[in-house]
Design a protein around this motif. Structure first.
Motif, PDB file in Angstrom:
ATOM      1  N   GLY A 184       0.776  -1.237   0.000  1.00  0.00           N
ATOM      2  CA  GLY A 184       0.000   0.000   0.000  1.00  0.00           C
ATOM      3  C   GLY A 184       0.801   1.276   0.000  1.00  0.00           C
ATOM      4  O   GLY A 184       0.246   2.357   0.241  1.00  0.00           O
ATOM      5  N   PHE A 185       2.106   1.180  -0.290  1.00  0.00           N
ATOM      6  CA  PHE A 185       2.972   2.349  -0.253  1.00  0.00           C
ATOM      7  C   PHE A 185       3.373   2.805  -1.658  1.00  0.00           C
ATOM      8  O   PHE A 185       3.516   1.991  -2.572  1.00  0.00           O
ATOM      9  N   GLY A 186       3.563   4.127  -1.801  1.00  0.00           N
ATOM     10  CA  GLY A 186       4.148   4.648  -3.021  1.00  0.00           C
ATOM     11  C   GLY A 186       5.638   4.349  -3.058  1.00  0.00           C
ATOM     12  O   GLY A 186       6.270   4.100  -2.029  1.00  0.00           O
ATOM     13  N   VAL A 187       6.208   4.373  -4.263  1.00  0.00           N
ATOM     14  CA  VAL A 187       7.636   4.106  -4.453  1.00  0.00           C
ATOM     15  C   VAL A 187       8.205   5.189  -5.362  1.00  0.00           C
ATOM     16  O   VAL A 187       7.952   5.202  -6.569  1.00  0.00           O
ATOM     17  N   ASN A 188       8.968   6.100  -4.780  1.00  0.00           N
ATOM     18  CA  ASN A 188       9.587   7.197  -5.529  1.00  0.00           C
ATOM     19  C   ASN A 188      11.102   7.015  -5.460  1.00  0.00           C
ATOM     20  O   ASN A 188      11.696   7.134  -4.388  1.00  0.00           O
ATOM     21  N   VAL A 189      11.726   6.728  -6.584  1.00  0.00           N
ATOM     22  CA  VAL A 189      13.110   6.252  -6.614  1.00  0.00           C
ATOM     23  C   VAL A 189      14.096   7.389  -6.881  1.00  0.00           C
ATOM     24  O   VAL A 189      13.849   8.266  -7.701  1.00  0.00           O
ATOM     25  N   TRP A 190      15.250   7.331  -6.211  1.00  0.00           N
ATOM     26  CA  TRP A 190      16.321   8.300  -6.407  1.00  0.00           C
ATOM     27  C   TRP A 190      17.636   7.549  -6.707  1.00  0.00           C
ATOM     28  O   TRP A 190      17.776   6.410  -6.301  1.00  0.00           O
ATOM     29  N   THR A 191      18.597   8.245  -7.307  1.00  0.00           N
ATOM     30  CA  THR A 191      18.469   9.382  -8.193  1.00  0.00           C
ATOM     31  C   THR A 191      18.588   8.794  -9.592  1.00  0.00           C
ATOM     32  O   THR A 191      19.629   8.210  -9.928  1.00  0.00           O
ATOM     33  N   VAL A 192      17.547   8.929 -10.384  1.00  0.00           N
ATOM     34  CA  VAL A 192      17.435   8.258 -11.684  1.00  0.00           C
ATOM     35  C   VAL A 192      17.763   9.259 -12.785  1.00  0.00           C
ATOM     36  O   VAL A 192      17.005  10.191 -13.027  1.00  0.00           O
ATOM     37  N   ASN A 193      18.885   9.065 -13.463  1.00  0.00           N
ATOM     38  CA  ASN A 193      19.340  10.023 -14.466  1.00  0.00           C
ATOM     39  C   ASN A 193      19.431   9.441 -15.866  1.00  0.00           C
ATOM     40  O   ASN A 193      20.255   9.849 -16.680  1.00  0.00           O
ATOM     41  N   SER A 194      18.554   8.494 -16.133  1.00  0.00           N
ATOM     42  CA  SER A 194      18.427   7.899 -17.463  1.00  0.00           C
ATOM     43  C   SER A 194      16.945   7.735 -17.756  1.00  0.00           C
ATOM     44  O   SER A 194      16.215   7.124 -16.954  1.00  0.00           O
ATOM     45  N   VAL A 195      16.509   8.262 -18.886  1.00  0.00           N
ATOM     46  CA  VAL A 195      15.103   8.111 -19.270  1.00  0.00           C
ATOM     47  C   VAL A 195      14.764   6.639 -19.446  1.00  0.00           C
ATOM     48  O   VAL A 195      13.680   6.176 -19.058  1.00  0.00           O
ATOM     49  N   GLN A 196      15.690   5.874 -20.008  1.00  0.00           N
ATOM     50  CA  GLN A 196      15.460   4.435 -20.203  1.00  0.00           C
ATOM     51  C   GLN A 196      15.252   3.736 -18.858  1.00  0.00           C
ATOM     52  O   GLN A 196      14.332   2.913 -18.701  1.00  0.00           O
TER      53      GLN A 196
END
Length: 249
Positions: A209-221
């Protein structure tokens, strides 16, 4: 990525010096609607926007921010290290950022830094942040994050006005992650890319039931892969490129 939240990490930090109003303005101009930034407090209790507890890396000043007061900010240049175009850029206070957000239609992911000055200063940080956030224009959304579940729990104890997120890296998350999140009132996990190494990890967090916001993503792929796995947000240094990629989908 059309329906994924894109967070401009410390503003649009490849276009302007990180964690400055210039970087946040650049993010707004690029079409970003969420910024991610950091806050801690000075010696006089003023909340400032800065990632490090020392000024050395991103200003012309050397030393601990815990030795500074608000008046010292007038003498600190937070832009010349980045480019001559930003000479004289200030270290913003949280109050200045709060005033800035509304006119620029920006929402805020605010990271509470782990204050190293003890219990009283940590409590002061929470109190100051909540006091300043009360000045936000109605409709501005806020997500408060921290590597410290104790700080999140303190915020949760005082108010339910804001969503909370626990920041984790591979060495800071254990098998009790769900218990920690529920105890501190977090509704989202902010894992590093090293934590969400496969789809099953993301799916487990989402099923809980949790959101997942990932860091630090520097590739669009890579961002597309994470979104396909079920991640709800991407924290990135190239937010403008992520937004543009989302428009093309």
């Amino acid at each position: 990525m059309r329906d994924t939240v894109i967070y401009a990490h410390r503003g649009l930090n490849h276009a302007a010096p990180e964690n400055t109003l210039a970087a946040f303005a650049a993010a707004s101009r690029s079409g970003v609607t969420w910024i991610e930034t950091d806050t801690d407090i000075l010696a006089d209790g003023t909340a400032v926007i800065m990632h490090d507890s020392r000024t050395d890396r991103t200003t012309n000043r050397s030393g601990s921010i815990y030795d500074l007061t608000t008046s010292d900010l007038d003498t600190i240049d937070a832009g010349s290290w980045f480019s001559g175009d930003f000479v004289g850029e200030r270290v913003p206070t949280l109050r200045e950022l709060v005033s800035f957000l509304g006119p620029h239609d920006l929402n805020l992911n605010l990271e509470l830094k782990g204050n190293t000055q003890g219990r009283d200063r940590s409590i002061r940080l929470v109190e100051t942040v909540l006091e300043e956030l009360r000045r936000l224009r109605p409709g501005t959304r806020v997500l408060i994050s921290s590597f410290s579940p104790l700080l999140l729990a303190e915020v949760h104890r005082r108010t339910d006005a804001y969503e909370l997120a626990w920041l984790v890296d591979k060495g800071t998350i254990g098998e009790d992650w769900r218990s920690v999140m529920e105890l501190c009132g977090a509704t989202a996990l902010h894992p590093s890319t090293a934590v969400v190494s496969n789809r099953c990890v993301v799916e487990e967090i989402r099923r809980a039931g949790f959101g997942v916001n990932v860091w630090t993503v520097n590739s669009v792929q890579e961002a597309n892969k994470l979104v396909n796995w079920g991640c709800t947000g991407i924290i990135t240094d190239i937010a403008d490129q992520m937004v543009e990629a989302g428009r093309r989908r």
